[in-house]
Design a protein around this motif. Structure first.
Motif, PDB file in Angstrom:
ATOM      1  N   GLU A  98      52.823  45.576  44.331  1.00  0.00           N
ATOM      2  CA  GLU A  98      51.590  46.320  44.594  1.00  0.00           C
ATOM      3  C   GLU A  98      50.736  46.420  43.331  1.00  0.00           C
ATOM      4  O   GLU A  98      49.507  46.215  43.368  1.00  0.00           O
ATOM      5  N   GLN A  99      51.374  46.727  42.208  1.00  0.00           N
ATOM      6  CA  GLN A  99      50.647  46.860  40.950  1.00  0.00           C
ATOM      7  C   GLN A  99      50.041  45.524  40.523  1.00  0.00           C
ATOM      8  O   GLN A  99      48.896  45.460  40.057  1.00  0.00           O
ATOM      9  N   MET A 100      50.814  44.462  40.683  1.00  0.00           N
ATOM     10  CA  MET A 100      50.292  43.138  40.358  1.00  0.00           C
ATOM     11  C   MET A 100      49.075  42.838  41.220  1.00  0.00           C
ATOM     12  O   MET A 100      48.045  42.347  40.718  1.00  0.00           O
ATOM     13  N   GLY A 101      49.151  43.123  42.494  1.00  0.00           N
ATOM     14  CA  GLY A 101      48.047  42.859  43.401  1.00  0.00           C
ATOM     15  C   GLY A 101      46.789  43.609  43.015  1.00  0.00           C
ATOM     16  O   GLY A 101      45.685  43.032  42.990  1.00  0.00           O
ATOM     17  N   GLN A 102      46.924  44.878  42.711  1.00  0.00           N
ATOM     18  CA  GLN A 102      45.761  45.674  42.328  1.00  0.00           C
ATOM     19  C   GLN A 102      45.110  45.136  41.046  1.00  0.00           C
ATOM     20  O   GLN A 102      43.882  45.063  40.950  1.00  0.00           O
ATOM     21  N   CYS A 103      45.949  44.768  40.085  1.00  0.00           N
ATOM     22  CA  CYS A 103      45.409  44.295  38.812  1.00  0.00           C
ATOM     23  C   CYS A 103      44.760  42.917  38.952  1.00  0.00           C
ATOM     24  O   CYS A 103      43.718  42.648  38.336  1.00  0.00           O
ATOM     25  N   VAL A 104      45.346  42.042  39.749  1.00  0.00           N
ATOM     26  CA  VAL A 104      44.744  40.731  39.956  1.00  0.00           C
ATOM     27  C   VAL A 104      43.391  40.869  40.636  1.00  0.00           C
ATOM     28  O   VAL A 104      42.404  40.234  40.236  1.00  0.00           O
ATOM     29  N   LEU A 105      43.325  41.708  41.659  1.00  0.00           N
ATOM     30  CA  LEU A 105      42.048  41.903  42.357  1.00  0.00           C
ATOM     31  C   LEU A 105      40.996  42.470  41.411  1.00  0.00           C
ATOM     32  O   LEU A 105      39.822  42.070  41.461  1.00  0.00           O
ATOM     33  N   ARG A 106      41.411  43.398  40.548  1.00  0.00           N
ATOM     34  CA  ARG A 106      40.460  43.955  39.570  1.00  0.00           C
ATOM     35  C   ARG A 106      40.039  42.872  38.570  1.00  0.00           C
ATOM     36  O   ARG A 106      38.849  42.751  38.240  1.00  0.00           O
ATOM     37  N   ALA A 107      40.992  42.091  38.126  1.00  0.00           N
ATOM     38  CA  ALA A 107      40.678  41.062  37.136  1.00  0.00           C
ATOM     39  C   ALA A 107      39.710  40.032  37.694  1.00  0.00           C
ATOM     40  O   ALA A 107      38.799  39.570  36.990  1.00  0.00           O
ATOM     41  N   LYS A 108      39.877  39.673  38.932  1.00  0.00           N
ATOM     42  CA  LYS A 108      39.032  38.638  39.523  1.00  0.00           C
ATOM     43  C   LYS A 108      37.565  39.068  39.650  1.00  0.00           C
ATOM     44  O   LYS A 108      36.685  38.227  39.810  1.00  0.00           O
ATOM     45  N   GLN A 109      37.317  40.363  39.528  1.00  0.00           N
ATOM     46  CA  GLN A 109      35.934  40.835  39.577  1.00  0.00           C
ATOM     47  C   GLN A 109      35.160  40.460  38.312  1.00  0.00           C
ATOM     48  O   GLN A 109      33.938  40.279  38.358  1.00  0.00           O
ATOM     49  N   ASP A 110      35.859  40.370  37.176  1.00  0.00           N
ATOM     50  CA  ASP A 110      35.164  40.148  35.906  1.00  0.00           C
ATOM     51  C   ASP A 110      35.654  38.940  35.119  1.00  0.00           C
ATOM     52  O   ASP A 110      34.985  38.524  34.171  1.00  0.00           O
ATOM     53  N   ALA A 111      36.799  38.406  35.470  1.00  0.00           N
ATOM     54  CA  ALA A 111      37.369  37.298  34.695  1.00  0.00           C
ATOM     55  C   ALA A 111      37.127  35.968  35.399  1.00  0.00           C
ATOM     56  O   ALA A 111      37.177  35.879  36.625  1.00  0.00           O
ATOM     57  N   ASP A 112      36.891  34.944  34.595  1.00  0.00           N
ATOM     58  CA  ASP A 112      36.719  33.600  35.146  1.00  0.00           C
ATOM     59  C   ASP A 112      38.061  32.908  35.386  1.00  0.00           C
ATOM     60  O   ASP A 112      38.139  31.959  36.167  1.00  0.00           O
ATOM     61  N   TYR A 113      39.084  33.372  34.676  1.00  0.00           N
ATOM     62  CA  TYR A 113      40.401  32.716  34.773  1.00  0.00           C
ATOM     63  C   TYR A 113      41.470  33.799  34.712  1.00  0.00           C
ATOM     64  O   TYR A 113      41.471  34.633  33.802  1.00  0.00           O
ATOM     65  N   VAL A 114      42.374  33.785  35.700  1.00  0.00           N
ATOM     66  CA  VAL A 114      43.421  34.809  35.780  1.00  0.00           C
ATOM     67  C   VAL A 114      44.781  34.121  35.846  1.00  0.00           C
ATOM     68  O   VAL A 114      45.047  33.306  36.735  1.00  0.00           O
ATOM     69  N   CYS A 115      45.621  34.461  34.892  1.00  0.00           N
ATOM     70  CA  CYS A 115      47.003  33.978  34.866  1.00  0.00           C
ATOM     71  C   CYS A 115      47.933  35.173  35.054  1.00  0.00           C
ATOM     72  O   CYS A 115      47.748  36.215  34.416  1.00  0.00           O
ATOM     73  N   VAL A 116      48.919  35.040  35.921  1.00  0.00           N
ATOM     74  CA  VAL A 116      49.935  36.077  36.079  1.00  0.00           C
ATOM     75  C   VAL A 116      51.198  35.612  35.369  1.00  0.00           C
ATOM     76  O   VAL A 116      51.709  34.516  35.638  1.00  0.00           O
ATOM     77  N   GLY A 117      51.676  36.420  34.437  1.00  0.00           N
ATOM     78  CA  GLY A 117      52.888  36.098  33.697  1.00  0.00           C
ATOM     79  C   GLY A 117      54.068  36.876  34.242  1.00  0.00           C
ATOM     80  O   GLY A 117      54.017  38.108  34.343  1.00  0.00           O
TER      81      GLY A 117
END
Length: 373
Positions: free
Chosen positions: A116-135
């Motif tokens: 759940e936490q990963m999902g929330q952070c990825v969705l937030r990141a995609k609003q402002d970041a051009d590239y999102v990597c999950v480690g």
């Protein structure tokens, strides 16, 4: 799909976690420029959550507008992401623990909470970041089922890449292949492997991951990093490009200069026998090897040293023979008879044993040759 192997350099992040290493801004800029000029694919430039000073440094690096993708490292915490966005960096890496050990004993959270936490952070990141990597931290100790579940969830969230970390450096290449080789075919999103060197296997594991279908690997110059360090850029780049004939953008001829630059910036001397960058790795002392090298360098060199802007050299030590000594002396205008040569080779071997290293030409001439013709 681009079949280049992506080298993700984390010298400015994980490399700076090396005990006793901390870069000034000038050093960070110098490293970033050198790596970019040499063709690195990606730079992980810092951890904005460290505070406003770190955010300012990252902002300055971003303002250089170097032709390379830059990422920041973040926990799966929205406050970390907000700090990243203030830095102006267009790429973010979001790290989540995925082993039962770290979820329960470090975070004290359930697997469901992590997802759940990963999902929330990825969705937030995609609003402002051009590239999102999950480690995926401690992926090497995660259960196979949960690891695949997290990867599929990240894929559905639309991340650009998934990084699997052998956080404790405990995998062997065979175990890595057994546990992880099926993942690339299960997913459409490219995978990155982040190796640690606690057991001396970081480079081997990084290369094995590529052979198993991973499209990217984390590296640091000289293998810098937390504890025993990470996979060394110079080793991984040479193995992939020169030995395995993989498509790698990085210019191998720049490795020596970059390794030396990092040695100066970190006040850490390069070990003489360090692969690729060490002073002795293309030096031969045994008379048997020297004879073989003279006949054909491929007899005793895995690849031409010129590929990394080096050249092979000959040195005199305990295992050196008369032919090698004679050749050196004659090149310097010194001609000895058989008795003098025998006496000189004994002195060379004794001095080399005392100094614990090969001898330089001038040392041989000054300390070992008394009679000259």
């Amino acid at each position: 799909m681009n079949d280049n192997i992506i080298l993700c350099d984390t010298t400015l992040r994980d490399g700076e976690q090396t005990p006793g290493v901390a870069f000034t801004y000038a050093e960070r800029e110098m490293i970033a420029r050198a790596l970019t000029d040499a063709g690195i694919d990606e730079l992980e430039v810092g951890v904005p959550a460290l505070g406003t000073d770190e955010v300012d440094v990252i902002r300055q690096l971003v303002s250089l507008r170097l032709p390379v993708r830059m990422l920041t490292w973040n926990r799966a915490v929205k406050a970390d992401l907000e700090a990243s966005f203030r830095s102006g960096c267009a790429g973010v890496s979001i790290s989540v623990p995925v082993s039962e050990q770290q979820m329960s004993r470090k975070l004290k959270k359930s697997p469901a909470w992590v997802l759940e936490q990963m999902g929330q952070c990825v969705l937030r990141a995609k609003q402002d970041a051009d590239y999102v990597c999950v480690g995926l931290e401690d992926a090497s100790r995660a259960s196979a089922d949960f690891l695949l579940k997290v990867c599929r969830e990240a894929e559905q969230l639309g991340v650009n890449r998934i990084r699997l970390a052998d956080t404790l450096g405990i995998l062997t290449p065979l175990e890595l292949a057994h546990r992880l080789s099926g993942l690339p075919s299960e997913l459409s999103v490219p995978l990155e492997f982040h190796a640690h060197n606690d057991l001396g296997l970081a480079t081997a594991n990084a290369v094995t991951a590529v052979q198993c279908g991973f499209r990217a690997v984390s590296v640091t110059v000289g293998g810098l990093g937390e504890r025993a360090g990470n996979a060394a850029l110079e080793e991984v780049a040479v193995i992939l490009k020169q030995m395995l004939q993989k498509k790698v953008r990085f210019n191998l001829r720049r490795l020596g200069t970059i390794c030396f630059m990092l040695s100066l910036a970190t006040h850490r001397e390069i070990q003489r026998n360090k692969p690729i960058s060490g002073q002795d790795v293309f030096t031969h002392t045994s008379s048997l090897l020297i004879d073989g090298i003279k006949k054909d360098p491929a007899n005793y060199e895995p690849f031409p040293p010129e590929k990394v802007s080096r050249r092979h050299s000959l040195a005199l030590g305990k295992y050196s023979g008369v032919k090698t000594l004679n050749r050196l002396l004659e090149q310097n205008g010194i001609f000895l008879n058989n008795e003098q040569i025998d006496e000189t080779i004994k002195k060379v071997r004794a001095l080399s044993t005392r100094f614990k290293r090969p001898l330089r030409s001038q040392e041989i001439i000054e300390n070992c040759c008394r009679a000259r013709h």
